[in-house]
Design an enzyme around this catalytic site. Structure first.
Site, mmCIF file in Angstrom:
data_model
loop_
_atom_site.group_PDB
_atom_site.id
_atom_site.type_symbol
_atom_site.label_atom_id
_atom_site.label_comp_id
_atom_site.label_asym_id
_atom_site.label_seq_id
_atom_site.Cartn_x
_atom_site.Cartn_y
_atom_site.Cartn_z
ATOM 1 N N CYS A 1 0.809 -1.227 0.000
ATOM 2 C CA CYS A 1 0.000 0.000 0.000
ATOM 3 C C CYS A 1 0.834 1.267 0.000
ATOM 4 O O CYS A 1 0.309 2.352 -0.245
ATOM 5 C CB CYS A 1 -0.939 0.002 1.193
HETATM 6 N N1 CO8 Z 1 -20.310 -9.710 6.318
HETATM 7 C C1 CO8 Z 1 -20.946 -9.814 7.499
HETATM 8 N N2 CO8 Z 1 -20.299 -9.900 8.675
HETATM 9 C C2 CO8 Z 1 -18.959 -9.905 8.664
HETATM 10 C C3 CO8 Z 1 -18.220 -9.820 7.464
HETATM 11 C C4 CO8 Z 1 -18.949 -9.728 6.262
HETATM 12 N N3 CO8 Z 1 -18.349 -9.632 5.056
HETATM 13 N N4 CO8 Z 1 -16.904 -9.862 7.761
HETATM 14 C C5 CO8 Z 1 -16.819 -9.956 9.093
HETATM 15 N N5 CO8 Z 1 -18.059 -9.993 9.649
HETATM 16 C C6 CO8 Z 1 -18.404 -10.109 11.066
HETATM 17 C C7 CO8 Z 1 -17.298 -10.788 11.872
HETATM 18 O O1 CO8 Z 1 -17.412 -12.180 11.856
HETATM 19 C C8 CO8 Z 1 -17.538 -10.210 13.248
HETATM 20 O O2 CO8 Z 1 -18.610 -10.917 13.885
HETATM 21 P P1 CO8 Z 1 -18.565 -11.174 15.465
HETATM 22 O O3 CO8 Z 1 -18.556 -9.788 16.095
HETATM 23 O O4 CO8 Z 1 -19.820 -11.932 15.709
HETATM 24 O O5 CO8 Z 1 -17.301 -11.932 15.724
HETATM 25 C C9 CO8 Z 1 -18.035 -8.800 12.968
HETATM 26 O O6 CO8 Z 1 -18.541 -8.833 11.633
HETATM 27 C C10 CO8 Z 1 -16.939 -7.786 13.075
HETATM 28 O O7 CO8 Z 1 -15.771 -8.278 12.354
HETATM 29 P P2 CO8 Z 1 -14.401 -7.557 12.343
HETATM 30 O O8 CO8 Z 1 -14.005 -7.263 13.750
HETATM 31 O O9 CO8 Z 1 -13.433 -8.310 11.478
HETATM 32 O O10 CO8 Z 1 -14.857 -6.228 11.577
HETATM 33 P P3 CO8 Z 1 -14.163 -4.839 11.545
HETATM 34 O O11 CO8 Z 1 -15.102 -3.821 12.041
HETATM 35 O O12 CO8 Z 1 -12.765 -4.861 12.110
HETATM 36 O O13 CO8 Z 1 -14.016 -4.624 9.969
HETATM 37 C C11 CO8 Z 1 -12.283 -4.673 8.310
HETATM 38 C C12 CO8 Z 1 -13.224 -5.500 9.175
HETATM 39 C C13 CO8 Z 1 -13.170 -3.838 7.377
HETATM 40 C C14 CO8 Z 1 -11.416 -5.603 7.484
HETATM 41 C C15 CO8 Z 1 -11.461 -3.746 9.200
HETATM 42 O O14 CO8 Z 1 -10.887 -4.469 10.265
HETATM 43 C C16 CO8 Z 1 -10.340 -3.045 8.459
HETATM 44 O O15 CO8 Z 1 -10.537 -2.411 7.430
HETATM 45 N N6 CO8 Z 1 -9.138 -3.054 9.050
HETATM 46 C C17 CO8 Z 1 -8.017 -2.322 8.488
HETATM 47 C C18 CO8 Z 1 -7.363 -3.206 7.526
HETATM 48 C C19 CO8 Z 1 -6.355 -2.488 6.718
HETATM 49 O O16 CO8 Z 1 -6.196 -1.306 6.696
HETATM 50 N N7 CO8 Z 1 -5.658 -3.276 5.974
HETATM 51 C C20 CO8 Z 1 -4.735 -2.786 5.058
HETATM 52 C C21 CO8 Z 1 -4.836 -3.733 3.937
HETATM 53 S S1 CO8 Z 1 -4.399 -3.032 2.461
HETATM 54 C C22 CO8 Z 1 -2.732 -3.296 2.206
HETATM 55 O O17 CO8 Z 1 -1.944 -3.282 3.068
HETATM 56 C C23 CO8 Z 1 -2.326 -3.577 0.811
HETATM 57 C C24 CO8 Z 1 -1.976 -4.996 0.661
HETATM 58 C C25 CO8 Z 1 -1.563 -5.262 -0.731
HETATM 59 C C26 CO8 Z 1 -2.713 -5.222 -1.723
HETATM 60 C C27 CO8 Z 1 -3.451 -6.504 -1.802
HETATM 61 C C28 CO8 Z 1 -4.229 -6.601 -3.078
HETATM 62 C C29 CO8 Z 1 -5.095 -7.840 -3.127
#
Ligand code: CO8
Length: 373
Positions: free
Chosen positions: A156
């Protein structure tokens, strides 16, 4: 030492896009079929049941409503769950070079530069479609640029780190004008069968021209006041895709070879790192946080950006203080902060300050403090 300026930016986006609703319908159909086919193993506890996804969750948790896709075909097909990109012959322009050339032309037009003006081409992104010959050299040839080019991979932070290299080259005098391009073709690395990650990424290409201030003729240009980079090793965002799979007798497209992350941990660890980095970065440039008019932040998650902006400003940001493009583009790896810059810089006045900042896998954080000329 010559002053370096960003004198133009470019953006190319695919025509096709996938909405959250479309993505969730396809994923849920896949998951329900998977659970039915594996019902007995799930019952015995040998296989994990695939949970269902929801469009409301995706928008609330990430701010994403849709994502551009270089090739939509195949992504929503429950028998495939990945894009179907037609292969090209070695003597045709490669897919990623084509994306790069389109954004590059836009940036060159904005900066008023021709191929003859450019001395160095950097293609910098999360993945290149091959190791060699470099995509940058293919792009160089396609655009008729002399000089030299090379590829860089910094996930990123690929765009900001490449702009740092461009700044260094201009400041050191090793290149008077540099073309930096970020053709982010992310969807082939997305695991569309994984509920936690199927919604995150989109495809797009961005570009920028960095040149000496005394050659700049552009109406909208930005002097680079300072650059800063930070990396800290973390396994929380990882892909094991690589050339060793052949020698390891490993399945080259197994789940661990695609993008995966512990999103919650990334969120918790990267937000304070990014806020601290940015505070130090503007101090280093000799300006106060309150003097910065615009924060072109990496676009991974709207809640993350709002939290970082709140930590910096001590209040919620106005939209234009830290513009968000996630709703339309999703996470486009390194291109995110450059899309924000490209779309939201022309209203700034001479003397206005802004910061371009990325944060992501590695971990890596990169930023540039810039001043409108
Ligand atoms: N639909 C419904 N429910 C879901 C889903 C879904 N799709 N996904 C998760 N849930 C549920 C979970 O199971 C959980 O349920 P429970 O509370 O019962 O356990 C609940 O929703 C909450 O889950 P999370 O705690 O995982 O949810 P978050 O609020 O943390 O959101 C995110 C998840 C959106 C992924 C969030 O954590 C996030 O964005 N974090 C930051 C990540 C980030 O910035 N990453 C950088 C990646 S990009 C990068 O570095 C580039 C890499 C190279 C490129 C790659 C190209 C392919």
């Amino acid at each position: 030492m010559p002053t370096a300026v960003i004198s133009g930016s470019g953006l190319w986006k695919p025509q096709e896009y996938v909405t959250n609703e479309e993505l969730v319908i396809a994923y849920n159909a896949y998951a329900q079929r998977y659970n039915k086919e594996n019902a007995q193993a799930i019952e015995r506890g040998e296989v994990a049941e695939k949970p269902l996804s929801s469009a409301e969750f995706i928008e609330k948790a990430s701010g994403i409503k849709r994502r551009y896709t270089y090739c939509k075909e195949g992504i929503l097909d429950v028998d495939r769950m990945r894009p179907k990109i037609p292969p090209r012959a070695d003597d045709e322009l490669s897919h990623q070079a084509e994306m790069a050339v389109r954004a590059a032309r836009d940036a060159m037009d904005a900066a008023g530069k021709s191929a003859a003006d450019i001395a160095m081409v950097v293609v910098s992104c999360a993945y290149t479609q091959r190791a060699y010959p470099a995509i940058a050299i293919e792009v160089q040839q396609a655009l008729g640029i002399q000089g030299f080019g090379f590829d860089m991979l910094v996930a990123c932070s690929a765009a900001t780190f490449a702009l740092h290299r461009a700044y260094d080259a201009v400041a050191a005098g090793s290149a008077d004008c540099v073309l930096v391009i970020n053709p982010e073709l992310t969807t082939p690395q997305v695991n569309f069968t994984d509920r936690d990650g199927h919604f995150i990424f989109g495809d797009v290409s961005t570009a920028a021209i960095m040149e000496r201030a005394d050659t700049c003729t552009s109406v909208h240009s930005y002097e680079v006041l300072s650059t800063q980079a930070l990396t800290q090793y973390s396994n929380n965002i990882r892909s094991n895709f690589g050339y060793l799979s052949y020698a390891e007798d490993a399945q080259p497209f197994a789940d661990d070879k695609l993008f995966r992350q512990n999103g919650r941990k990334v969120f918790k660890e990267v937000c304070p790192m990014a806020a601290e980095h940015l505070t130090q970065q503007v101090e280093k440039a000799g300006v106060a946080v309150s003097d910065v008019k615009r924060w072109w932040l990496h676009q991974a998650n709207i809640n993350m950006n709002e939290l970082i902006a709140r930590r910096l400003l001590g209040r919620d940001p106005e939209f234009l203080e830290a513009p968000i493009v996630l709703d339309e583009y999703a996470n486009t790896a390194s291109a995110g902060s450059m899309i924000a810059f490209h779309l939201y810089n022309k209203d700034l006045q001479p003397g206005d300050l802004g910061v371009i900042c990325s944060f992501g896998a590695g971990y890596s954080i990169g930023s540039l403090v810039v001043k409108k000329r």
